[in-house]
Write a protein that holds these residues in place. Structure first.
Motif, PDB file in Angstrom:
ATOM      1  N   THR A 120       0.872  -1.174   0.000  1.00  0.00           N
ATOM      2  CA  THR A 120       0.000   0.000   0.000  1.00  0.00           C
ATOM      3  C   THR A 120       0.907   1.222   0.000  1.00  0.00           C
ATOM      4  O   THR A 120       1.715   1.395   0.924  1.00  0.00           O
ATOM      5  N   ARG A 125      -2.966   3.794  -1.733  1.00  0.00           N
ATOM      6  CA  ARG A 125      -3.399   2.964  -2.862  1.00  0.00           C
ATOM      7  C   ARG A 125      -2.646   1.635  -2.859  1.00  0.00           C
ATOM      8  O   ARG A 125      -1.448   1.595  -2.588  1.00  0.00           O
ATOM      9  N   ARG A 126      -3.340   0.584  -3.227  1.00  0.00           N
ATOM     10  CA  ARG A 126      -2.733  -0.741  -3.275  1.00  0.00           C
ATOM     11  C   ARG A 126      -1.990  -0.912  -4.600  1.00  0.00           C
ATOM     12  O   ARG A 126      -2.537  -0.616  -5.676  1.00  0.00           O
ATOM     13  N   THR A 151      -3.533  -8.994 -14.758  1.00  0.00           N
ATOM     14  CA  THR A 151      -3.771  -9.584 -13.429  1.00  0.00           C
ATOM     15  C   THR A 151      -3.833  -8.585 -12.277  1.00  0.00           C
ATOM     16  O   THR A 151      -4.432  -8.890 -11.247  1.00  0.00           O
ATOM     17  N   TYR A 152      -3.218  -7.407 -12.417  1.00  0.00           N
ATOM     18  CA  TYR A 152      -3.058  -6.574 -11.215  1.00  0.00           C
ATOM     19  C   TYR A 152      -4.385  -6.046 -10.664  1.00  0.00           C
ATOM     20  O   TYR A 152      -4.534  -5.864  -9.459  1.00  0.00           O
ATOM     21  N   ARG A 153      -5.374  -5.846 -11.529  1.00  0.00           N
ATOM     22  CA  ARG A 153      -6.667  -5.353 -11.040  1.00  0.00           C
ATOM     23  C   ARG A 153      -7.542  -6.488 -10.519  1.00  0.00           C
ATOM     24  O   ARG A 153      -7.957  -6.481  -9.350  1.00  0.00           O
ATOM     25  N   ASP A 154      -7.841  -7.458 -11.377  1.00  0.00           N
ATOM     26  CA  ASP A 154      -8.823  -8.489 -11.019  1.00  0.00           C
ATOM     27  C   ASP A 154      -8.253  -9.553 -10.075  1.00  0.00           C
ATOM     28  O   ASP A 154      -8.930  -9.986  -9.144  1.00  0.00           O
ATOM     29  N   HIS A 156      -5.312  -9.340  -8.176  1.00  0.00           N
ATOM     30  CA  HIS A 156      -4.654  -8.831  -6.970  1.00  0.00           C
ATOM     31  C   HIS A 156      -5.341  -7.603  -6.369  1.00  0.00           C
ATOM     32  O   HIS A 156      -4.916  -7.119  -5.317  1.00  0.00           O
ATOM     33  N   HIS A 157      -6.374  -7.117  -7.035  1.00  0.00           N
ATOM     34  CA  HIS A 157      -7.170  -5.991  -6.523  1.00  0.00           C
ATOM     35  C   HIS A 157      -6.301  -4.760  -6.235  1.00  0.00           C
ATOM     36  O   HIS A 157      -6.442  -4.104  -5.198  1.00  0.00           O
ATOM     37  N   CYS A 158      -5.410  -4.467  -7.170  1.00  0.00           N
ATOM     38  CA  CYS A 158      -4.527  -3.308  -7.029  1.00  0.00           C
ATOM     39  C   CYS A 158      -5.023  -2.155  -7.894  1.00  0.00           C
ATOM     40  O   CYS A 158      -5.706  -2.359  -8.897  1.00  0.00           O
ATOM     41  N   GLN A 159      -4.637  -0.956  -7.485  1.00  0.00           N
ATOM     42  CA  GLN A 159      -5.021   0.236  -8.229  1.00  0.00           C
ATOM     43  C   GLN A 159      -3.967   0.678  -9.239  1.00  0.00           C
ATOM     44  O   GLN A 159      -4.268   1.452 -10.145  1.00  0.00           O
TER      45      GLN A 159
END
Length: 204
Positions: A120, A125-126, A151-154, A156-159
Motif C-alpha cells: 500500500t 493505494r494498493r 492480473t493486477y486489477r482483477d 490482486h485488486h490493485c489500483q
C-alpha cells in the motif's frame, strides 16, 4: 510459618535438563587445553581468532546481501545487479518500506500471477510490482507488461502496477506500458529510486 505447596501444573511445565558430570569434565578439559595453547602461542591465538571472526562476517554477508538494505540508510550501498532474483524481490520490498509504504509483502513464486511485491503506497493505494533482475543486455519484453496488465486489477485488486528491472525495456514494452498505464522502472530510474529520489518510485 506457613508453607505454600507448588501446584502440580506449574511443576509439570518445567523441563529439567540433566547434564552428566562427564560432560562438564570434558568441557572443562577442552577449555583448559585451549587456554593453555593460546597462552603458549599468543600470536597464533590472536591470528586464529581474527580469521574465525572474518570468516563468520564473510559468511553472514554472503548469505543475504540484501540484509544491509534493512538498515535504513544502507540501501544505497546495495548493488542490485549482484543480487539473486529472490534477493532482488526482497530488496524492492525494502525500498518500498523505506519510502513509507505499508502492508509490504513479497509474494513471488510459482503461481504468483505476475506479482512479486504487493504493498500500500504512501497515498493509501494498493500496488503491485513485478521484479525482473536481468542482465543489462537482456531486455524486458511487452509480454511481461501484458501479463501484469491482465492480473493486477482483477487477481490482486490493485489500483496501479509497475515492473522494476535492472535492465531496460523493449520499445514495444515501453509503448504498451504507456498505453495501459503500467509504470516501467528501468535501470536508470531504479538507481534514482535507490538514491532517494521519491519521484522515481513506481507509484509516482
Amino acid at each position: 510459618m506457613r508453607m505454600t505447596a507448588r501446584s502440580p501444573q506449574r511443576q509439570g511445565n518445567r523441563r529439567k535438563i540433566h547434564i552428566g558430570p562427564w560432560v562438564i569434565t570434558v568441557a572443562v578439559v577442552v577449555a583448559l587445553t585451549a587456554a593453555r595453547w593460546i597462552a603458549a602461542h599468543p600470536a597464533l591465538g590472536i591470528t586464529l581468532t581474527a580469521l574465525v571472526a572474518a570468516a563468520a562476517i564473510t559468511v553472514a554477508m554472503r548469505a543475504r546481501p540484501a540484509l544491509r538494505a534493512r538498515k535504513g540508510g544502507a540501501l544505497t550501498t546495495v548493488d542490485p545487479h549482484r543480487l539473486k532474483p529472490d534477493q532482488f524481490e526482497h530488496f524492492i520490498a525494502d525500498l518500498c518500506r523505506r519510502d513509507k509504504c505499508r502492508n509490504v509483502r513479497v509474494v513471488g513464486g510459482a503461481g504468483d500471477l505476475a506479482a512479486d511485491v504487493l504493498y500500500t503506497d504512501p497515498h493509501g493505494r494498493r500496488g503491485l510490482i513485478q521484479a525482473k533482475r536481468y542482465q543489462r543486455g537482456n531486455s524486458v519484453g511487452s509480454e511481461h507488461v501484458q501479463m501484469v496488465n491482465g492480473t493486477y486489477r482483477d487477481a490482486h485488486h490493485c489500483q496501479h502496477a509497475a515492473i522494476v528491472t535492472t535492465s531496460h525495456f523493449t520499445r514495444a514494452a515501453a509503448e504498451f506500458g504507456h498505453q495501459v498505464g503500467i509504470r516501467l522502472v528501468d535501470d536508470h530510474r531504479l538507481t534514482d529510486w535507490i538514491n532517494g529520489q521519491r519521484s522515481a518510485a513506481p507509484w509516482n
